[in-house]
Design a protein around this motif. Structure first.
Motif, mmCIF file in Angstrom:
data_model
loop_
_atom_site.group_PDB
_atom_site.id
_atom_site.type_symbol
_atom_site.label_atom_id
_atom_site.label_comp_id
_atom_site.label_asym_id
_atom_site.label_seq_id
_atom_site.Cartn_x
_atom_site.Cartn_y
_atom_site.Cartn_z
ATOM 1 N N UNK A 360 1.000 -1.212 0.148
ATOM 2 C CA UNK A 360 -0.107 0.105 0.226
ATOM 3 C C UNK A 360 0.766 1.132 -0.052
ATOM 4 N N UNK A 361 0.754 2.046 -1.121
ATOM 5 C CA UNK A 361 1.511 3.160 -1.375
ATOM 6 C C UNK A 361 0.641 4.313 -1.766
ATOM 7 N N UNK A 362 0.894 5.634 -1.064
ATOM 8 C CA UNK A 362 0.088 6.778 -1.636
ATOM 9 C C UNK A 362 -1.412 6.526 -1.490
ATOM 10 N N UNK A 363 -1.845 5.555 -0.520
ATOM 11 C CA UNK A 363 -3.255 5.335 -0.466
ATOM 12 C C UNK A 363 -3.792 4.227 -1.509
ATOM 13 N N UNK A 364 -2.911 3.601 -2.428
ATOM 14 C CA UNK A 364 -3.281 2.699 -3.199
ATOM 15 C C UNK A 364 -2.685 1.252 -3.129
ATOM 16 N N UNK A 365 -3.452 0.374 -3.064
ATOM 17 C CA UNK A 365 -3.145 -1.030 -3.077
ATOM 18 C C UNK A 365 -2.675 -1.539 -4.314
ATOM 19 N N UNK A 389 8.545 4.363 1.813
ATOM 20 C CA UNK A 389 7.581 4.918 1.144
ATOM 21 C C UNK A 389 7.559 5.134 -0.373
ATOM 22 N N UNK A 390 8.138 4.182 -1.156
ATOM 23 C CA UNK A 390 8.380 4.308 -2.562
ATOM 24 C C UNK A 390 8.227 2.835 -3.171
ATOM 25 N N UNK A 391 8.015 2.615 -4.225
ATOM 26 C CA UNK A 391 8.241 1.336 -5.049
ATOM 27 C C UNK A 391 9.475 1.214 -5.209
ATOM 28 N N UNK A 392 10.135 0.059 -4.625
ATOM 29 C CA UNK A 392 11.330 -0.254 -5.012
ATOM 30 C C UNK A 392 11.646 -1.320 -6.209
ATOM 31 N N UNK A 393 12.159 -0.980 -7.444
ATOM 32 C CA UNK A 393 12.251 -2.003 -8.686
ATOM 33 C C UNK A 393 13.624 -2.398 -8.847
ATOM 34 N N UNK A 394 14.000 -3.600 -8.324
ATOM 35 C CA UNK A 394 15.367 -4.064 -8.733
ATOM 36 C C UNK A 394 15.403 -4.691 -10.049
ATOM 37 N N UNK A 418 7.289 8.182 -7.356
ATOM 38 C CA UNK A 418 7.043 7.361 -6.427
ATOM 39 C C UNK A 418 7.725 5.951 -6.628
ATOM 40 N N UNK A 419 8.615 6.190 -7.703
ATOM 41 C CA UNK A 419 9.180 4.753 -8.258
ATOM 42 C C UNK A 419 10.772 4.893 -8.074
ATOM 43 N N UNK A 472 11.227 21.554 -2.062
ATOM 44 C CA UNK A 472 11.640 20.633 -2.793
ATOM 45 C C UNK A 472 11.760 19.290 -2.422
ATOM 46 N N UNK A 473 10.827 18.434 -2.743
ATOM 47 C CA UNK A 473 10.669 17.060 -2.512
ATOM 48 C C UNK A 473 11.814 16.210 -2.863
ATOM 49 N N UNK A 474 13.017 15.577 -2.267
ATOM 50 C CA UNK A 474 13.733 14.732 -3.020
ATOM 51 C C UNK A 474 13.302 13.561 -3.933
ATOM 52 N N UNK A 475 11.826 13.196 -3.539
ATOM 53 C CA UNK A 475 11.324 12.233 -4.323
ATOM 54 C C UNK A 475 10.709 12.483 -5.557
#
Length: 824
Positions: A360-365, A389-394, A418-419, A472-475
């Motif tokens: 669950x991220x940003x209120x989304x499943x 708090x972000x989606x990690x993609x290896x 957010x990725x 400024x948000x680093x994300x």
């Protein structure tokens, strides 16, 4: 409450029920309006789909559906619900406060069924949660009890009513006769806080991202004397944030409720008592009244850890995946959450992991398996998890230059910022062969740079975009922060000097990922974006050819292609439609306003222009027989193309089509442009510099959306078809074809550092150089080289002055200096 809703509302009399910017509706008036809505919906039970906005009409019609015994299906405002309408065929659709009866009652609806909800924002699925009146009443009462909701409370609607969390705020507060402050304003907007203070708001709800925004806007310094409690759900809030906000609440006289739930439980399953939050920041707390947890043992898990299973009267009836499921009764007795949890010695529950592949991220499943499948389709071997708090993609090296983050963002429904992509030689795996998700998180922690280290990039971006570095948000990415075609040149040059290279698609990379991509700068030369180099070369060709220093025509048409390329990159971004239009409007203003100002100056000191030039409409209004009639054709074409595209982008239909098929949409526009170029619509040759020139812009647009080799080849072929015979001059056609082909195929070039800086300065000043050179080079007579150099230097000097002016006035102009987008 839900069995006699109108009577319940009426019993509260003249007490305030709904408060807006300009209205106050009492409970008695609300009861009357709900009764009227129920009557309008009809006496026979119907399936009612409602656009659930945070306004009076939406609340009235939603409550009217419940009061009339109908089945409500709230959906988000402004999204495309065509697939939902096609599948479930609602009897009634409520949109913009208007009731549309599509047909008579056409569904077999179970007597207990009251509400259908999307599963916490799950994307791409027709699955709905079936909730009964008992579910709604039980959960509303449990929430109101542990929050101690009072008739004097007034809750601000910080979350959409199409989201179970937002809807639970409505239910629990109406149950106790409290007031609802209806607003769509974000917590980053001053108007939200003005409204909360004016109506003496006592509470608001937030997901983890909301609390990130509160940190950025200085919430800890706000004076909110009426605030009693703040609630958090919608995902895990970082433990340090729980401690900070719990301590802040204690010092300022309000309480923080950290909550745990799911749509399948009608909203809430557990809450963490505020007095325990600071010392137990990783805990979800205790079950709500009437509910209980059990831990189902899981193989290979020790220390009493097991799958968290919830029992209670708020557990859903079951899922619906087709209209036939709406007739079903209860199909589940307990909710298997899929979370791995343990019970601490003091009786609190703590979630330690996931059995399934949903996060669950940003209120989304987010279905991680669905994201991974989309990446595999794009030729990317990857494993996904959540972290920080972000989606990690290896991901291993992608095939065909696939934009891993962009594919993951589209598949998940998350914003690009957010990725976070982690480049690995091979996917981390456990001895069993399963993906090592803990290893991925550890890799992310090892490679993540701190905010202190990223501060220099945040300061750099803030300086280019005229923002406060603290906001400024680093994300966030350059595009997320409002970057456009006018600011990207300065950003690209300064970024290259800071990083030692320019990563692919840097405008859409989160700043902290850019910081992590620093390279050793000792190797020869620097990277210069091809579009920047072409922009610099093209404007020099334009000025030199007009001054008679040489004859190399075609630079303006290359610039027109670059304008289209930048439109595709910086205006057609993953941001919401409203922000897209604002960015486009800002870009349009920063082109048109300097142009109009310069023409006004030239009208006073020269005879070069007419009033139609002041409107940037000489090619439409004439006169077309003056010596200088065509001087500003390039600016006119760009401005009016952008005006037309701004109107197009404002259309929800066009916006949806472009997002779904970006390359196909660009190619369709290019094909239309080519049809016009060959006079397929009978415009005639008099439109040469206006309508017929549009296809060059469209080539750039299509080039910006071409990611695969075959796509670039297709755009090149269309360019070749259009360019042959266009000018009747093979040398000019070859020059334009070469420039635009480089734009299509070569994203960046290596060149000496000094040349990179010079090209960046000239490219950034290209608009003002184009505007002023007509008045500057004639001053030098036959000294043509001096005239060209003077034109370039004058444009550069004016650009510097304009940059200073932008820094001073930018924050006061709408759409200028946009901070990181607030998503709720």
């Amino acid at each position: 409450m839900f069995t006699a809703l109108v009577e319940h509302l009426a019993s509260r009399g003249n007490h305030a029920a709904l408060l807006t910017d300009d209205r106050l509706i009492s409970y008695r008036e609300l009861a009357d309006r709900v009764a009227a809505s129920a009557s309008e919906l009809g006496s026979r039970r119907r399936l009612v789909m409602l656009e659930a906005r945070n306004d009076v009409d939406a609340v009235v019609h939603y409550l009217g559906a419940l009061a009339g015994g109908h089945v409500a299906l709230p959906v988000s405002d402004g999204a495309d619900h065509a697939a939902m309408v096609d599948l479930y065929d609602p009897d009634v659709v409520v949109r913009d406060g208007t009731v549309h009866h599509r047909h008579g009652p056409a569904h077999d609806l179970h007597p207990d069924l009251a509400l259908l909800m999307s599963t916490s924002g799950t994307t791409g699925s027709p699955k709905l949660v079936r909730l009964s009146r008992t579910n709604l009443a039980a959960n509303a009462d449990a929430i109101a009890t542990y929050l101690d909701v009072r008739p004097t409370d007034r809750a601000a609607t910080t979350l959409p009513l199409s989201y179970c969390y937002g809807l639970s705020v409505l239910h629990s507060h109406l149950l106790r006769g409290a007031g609802l402050i209806l607003t769509d304003h974000s917590v980053v907007e001053d108007r939200f806080w003005e409204l909360l203070k004016r109506h003496r708001g006592t509470t608001f709800a937030g997901v983890p991202h909301t609390f990130d925004l509160l940190d950025r806007i200085g919430f800890h310094d706000m004076s909110l004397p009426h605030l009693r409690y703040v609630t958090q759900a919608g995902g895990r809030l970082a433990p340090d944030a729980v401690r900070r906000f719990a301590s802040l609440g204690r010092s300022q006289g309000w309480r923080l409720f950290v909550m745990y739930g799911a749509t399948e439980a009608t909203a809430r399953m557990a809450y963490l008592p505020p007095d325990l939050a600071h010392d137990n920041p990783t805990s979800i707390g205790v079950p709500v009244d009437g509910g209980r947890f059990e831990l189902d043992p899981v193989d290979e898990m020790a220390d009493g850890t097991g799958e968290l299973v919830y029992h209670g009267p708020n557990v859903m009836m079951g899922y619906a995946q087709s209209p036939g499921d709406l007739a079903l009764g209860r199909t589940v007795d307990a909710l298997r959450t899929g979370d791995l949890a343990r019970r601490t010695p003091d009786g609190l529950y703590e979630v330690v992991g996931r059995l399934s592949r949903f996060v669950k991220l940003y209120g989304l499943r987010i279905d991680l398996q669905r994201v991974e499948a989309a990446l595999r389709t794009a030729g990317v071997d990857a494993v996904c998890t959540d972290g920080d708090g972000v989606l990690l993609v290896a991901a291993t090296e992608s095939l065909a230059g696939a934009d891993v983050a962009q594919v993951a963002a589209r598949a998940s429904g998350l914003p690009r910022s957010a990725v976070r992509v982690l480049e690995v030689d091979e996917i981390p795996r456990l001895p069993s062969g399963k993906p090592d998700l803990r290893g991925v998180r550890a890799l992310a922690e090892h490679t993540t740079t701190s905010d202190a280290r990223a501060l220099d990039l945040r300061t750099l971006v803030a300086d280019v975009l005229h923002l406060d570095p603290a906001t400024v948000d680093p994300r966030a990415s350059f595009v997320d922060l409002g970057g456009n075609s006018l600011s990207y040149v300065a950003m690209s040059v300064r970024l290259e000097r800071a990083l030692g290279h320019l990563p692919a698609d840097w405008p859409r990379m989160p700043l902290r990922d850019l910081e992590a991509s620093r390279r050793d700068r000792r190797r020869w030369g620097t990277t210069l974006e091809t579009s920047v180099a072409l922009r610099a070369v093209a404007i020099v060709l334009v000025v030199g050819s007009h001054a008679g220093l040489y004859t190399l025509w075609g630079g303006a048409h290359v610039l027109l292609g670059i304008a289209g390329y930048n439109f595709g990159r910086f205006c057609l971004t993953p941001l919401p439609r409203a922000q897209r239009v604002r960015h486009l409007g800002s870009t349009l203003a920063w082109i048109a306003v300097p142009s109009i100002v310069w023409v006004a100056v030239a009208l006073v000191i020269t005879d070069d222009y007419t009033a139609s030039n002041l409107l940037l409409a000489n090619k439409f209004l004439g006169p077309d027989d003056s010596m200088t009639a065509g001087r500003l054709w390039f600016v006119e074409v760009v401005v009016w193309i952008l005006v037309a595209l701004a109107l197009l982008c404002a259309s929800p239909v066009a916006d949806r089509v472009e997002r779904r098929w970006p390359f196909a949409c660009a190619c369709a526009v290019l094909a239309a442009g080519l049809l016009i170029r060959f006079d397929g619509f009978g415009f005639g040759r008099d439109a040469w510099f206006t309508v017929l020139a549009f296809w060059f812009f469209a080539v750039g647009w299509a080039a910006s959306k071409a990611s695969a080799g075959w796509q670039r080849a297709a755009v090149t072929a269309m360019l070749a078809v259009g360019i042959v015979g266009y000018f009747g001059n093979s040398h000019r056609e070859l020059l334009v074809f070469t420039g635009l082909a480089l734009l299509i195929w070569l994203p960046a070039i290596r060149c000496p550092s000094a040349l990179t800086v010079v090209a960046g300065v000239v490219a950034e000043a290209s608009l003002l150089i184009y505007l002023v050179h007509y008045q500057v080079y004639p001053l030098f007579g036959e000294h043509r080289l001096l005239g060209v150099v003077a034109s370039l230097l004058t444009g550069i000097a004016l650009t510097m002055l304009l940059t200073v002016a932008r820094k001073r006035i930018g924050p006061r102009l709408p759409g200028v200096g946009v901070t990181a987008p607030a998503r709720r």
